[in-house]
Enzyme design. Structure first.
Site, mmCIF file in Angstrom:
data_model
loop_
_atom_site.group_PDB
_atom_site.id
_atom_site.type_symbol
_atom_site.label_atom_id
_atom_site.label_comp_id
_atom_site.label_asym_id
_atom_site.label_seq_id
_atom_site.Cartn_x
_atom_site.Cartn_y
_atom_site.Cartn_z
ATOM 1 N N GLU A 1 55.070 -2.156 7.552
ATOM 2 C CA GLU A 1 55.621 -0.845 7.857
ATOM 3 C C GLU A 1 56.945 -0.587 7.145
ATOM 4 O O GLU A 1 57.405 0.558 7.086
ATOM 5 C CB GLU A 1 55.806 -0.678 9.361
ATOM 6 C CG GLU A 1 56.914 -1.506 9.975
ATOM 7 C CD GLU A 1 57.069 -1.195 11.460
ATOM 8 O OE1 GLU A 1 58.168 -0.756 11.827
ATOM 9 O OE2 GLU A 1 56.114 -1.386 12.229
ATOM 10 N N GLU B 1 36.692 8.596 16.062
ATOM 11 C CA GLU B 1 35.923 9.301 17.079
ATOM 12 C C GLU B 1 35.376 10.640 16.599
ATOM 13 O O GLU B 1 34.556 11.260 17.286
ATOM 14 C CB GLU B 1 36.796 9.511 18.321
ATOM 15 C CG GLU B 1 37.088 8.201 19.059
ATOM 16 C CD GLU B 1 38.053 8.361 20.216
ATOM 17 O OE1 GLU B 1 38.784 9.375 20.234
ATOM 18 O OE2 GLU B 1 38.087 7.488 21.091
#
Length: 300
Positions: free
Chosen positions: A116, A85
Site C-alpha cells: 500500500e 458480487e
C-alpha cells in the site's frame, strides 16, 4: 502523542471507549452498536458526491467502459467484494466491474508488506488493466492518504478516466487526486485505528450504492427486481422464477416455461410474457430499448 499533532479521525482515540477492556461483553457490544448507528447518517451527508460518481459510472459504462475499484487492506478487499458480487446479481460480464487490491490476490487473505506504500504499484496496476477514457476509477482508502491509491488515481486521470476518491477523513489527501471526493466522517473507531469497523461499514454502504444505482441506470432492474440475475445454482434459478412471477403476475409453470425458452434470462422471459411474444422478438425489443424492460414492454 506529541502536543500539537492532530491525528486524522480514523486514527483518533474515541473517549467513549477508553475503558473498552473493562466492559462486559454485553456492554461492549452495546457500545459498538451505538457507534454504528451514526454510520448511515455520515453516509447520508456524502450522498450528493456519491450521486456524482453514479452519474459518471452510468455514462462511462453505457459507452463500454468499466467501474474499477482500487484500494489496499480492508478498503481494497471491500472493493473486490463489491465487484465480485456484480456478475451474479446483475449479469454483468466479469470485467465490467473490477476490484484491484494492492498486493494482488494474496493480499485478499493476508497482508502484503509495503504494497500500500507504493504509488508506482498503483499506477502499474492501472496500466496492466489498460485503463482509458471510458473507465471510472474509484480509489478507496479509509485514511485518505494511501500512496497506492494516489498512484492509481493519478494514472487514471492522466489517461482521461473519470476518477473518484472514497475516504473516511475530512480533507483527505486522496480527495485532491480525483474529480469527485466522497468523504465519510464516522468519528473515531471504538478500537483505535481499526478501520474495518465503522469506516469499513460505511465504505461497504457507499460501494453498494455506487454499483447498485449504476446498474439501475443501465437497465439491470425492473421495478425493484434484479431482472438480469444469473441463475447459476438452484437458489438463483428459483429466484429467477419468482422474479418473473412477480413482474408478470404469472404462475410458476408459466415462468418456468418462459425462462426455458429464454435461455434462463429473466428479463427476456418477462418481456415475452407481458407482450405475448417469443424469445427472439423479446430479445429484439430489449436491444431496441438498450436493455430496459420498461421501455421494451411499452410502460412509461
Amino acid at each position: 502523542m506529541d502536543a500539537g499533532i492532530t491525528s486524522p479521525t480514523t486514527e483518533a482515540r474515541n473517549p467513549g471507549s477508553a475503558h473498552l477492556d473493562e466492559l462486559s461483553p454485553l456492554a461492549l457490544l452495546t457500545l459498538m452498536n451505538n457507534e454504528d448507528r451514526g454510520v448511515a447518517d455520515a453516509v447520508a451527508d456524502a450522498l450528493p458526491a456519491i450521486a456524482e460518481v453514479v452519474t459518471l459510472a452510468t455514462e462511462r459504462l453505457s459507452q463500454g467502459g468499466r467501474l474499477i475499484y482500487a484500494g489496499a487492506g480492508t478498503s481494497g478487499r471491500l472493493g473486490v467484494l463489491d465487484a465480485a458480487e456484480c456478475p451474479p446479481t446483475f449479469g454483468t460480464p466479469p470485467g465490467q466491474v473490477v476490484g484491484v487490491l494492492a498486493g494482488g490476490h494474496q493480499a485478499m487473505f493476508e497482508a502484503v508488506e509495503g504494497a500500500e506504500d507504493s504509488a508506482e504499484l498503483g499506477a502499474s496496476d492501472m496500466r496492466a488493466l489498460a485503463v482509458g477514457p471510458h473507465d471510472v476509477v474509484v480509489g478507496i482508502a479509509a485514511s485518505g492518504r494511501t500512496p497506492y491509491v494516489i498512484g492509481a488515481l493519478d494514472h487514471a486521470r492522466s489517461v482521461g478516466a473519470a476518477t473518484a476518491a472514497l475516504s473516511c477523513n475530512a480533507n483527505a489527501v486522496i480527495s485532491k487526486h480525483a474529480q469527485v471526493a466522497i468523504e465519510v466522517d464516522n468519528g473515531p473507531e471504538v478500537l483505535t485505528g481499526s478501520t474495518r469497523l465503522k469506516a469499513g461499514t460505511s465504505q461497504k454502504m457507499v460501494l453498494n450504492m455506487i454499483s447498485t444505482a449504476t446498474m439501475v441506470g443501465l437497465g439491470k432492474v425492473f421495478g425493484n427486481l434484479m431482472v438480469d440475475v444469473a441463475p447459476t445454482n438452484e437458489k438463483l434459478r428459483d429466484r429467477a422464477q419468482r422474479i418473473v412471477m412477480a413482474a408478470t403476475d404469472c404462475t410458476r409453470e408459466t415462468a418456468r416455461d418462459a425462462l426455458a425458452a429464454a435461455d434462463n434470462h429473466a428479463k427476456t422471459a418477462i418481456v415475452m410474457i407481458l407482450c405475448g411474444i417469443d424469445a427472439a422478438q423479446a430479445t429484439q425489443r430489449l436491444t431496441d430499448h438498450r436493455g430496459f424492460v420498461r421501455g421494451a414492454v411499452g410502460r412509461p
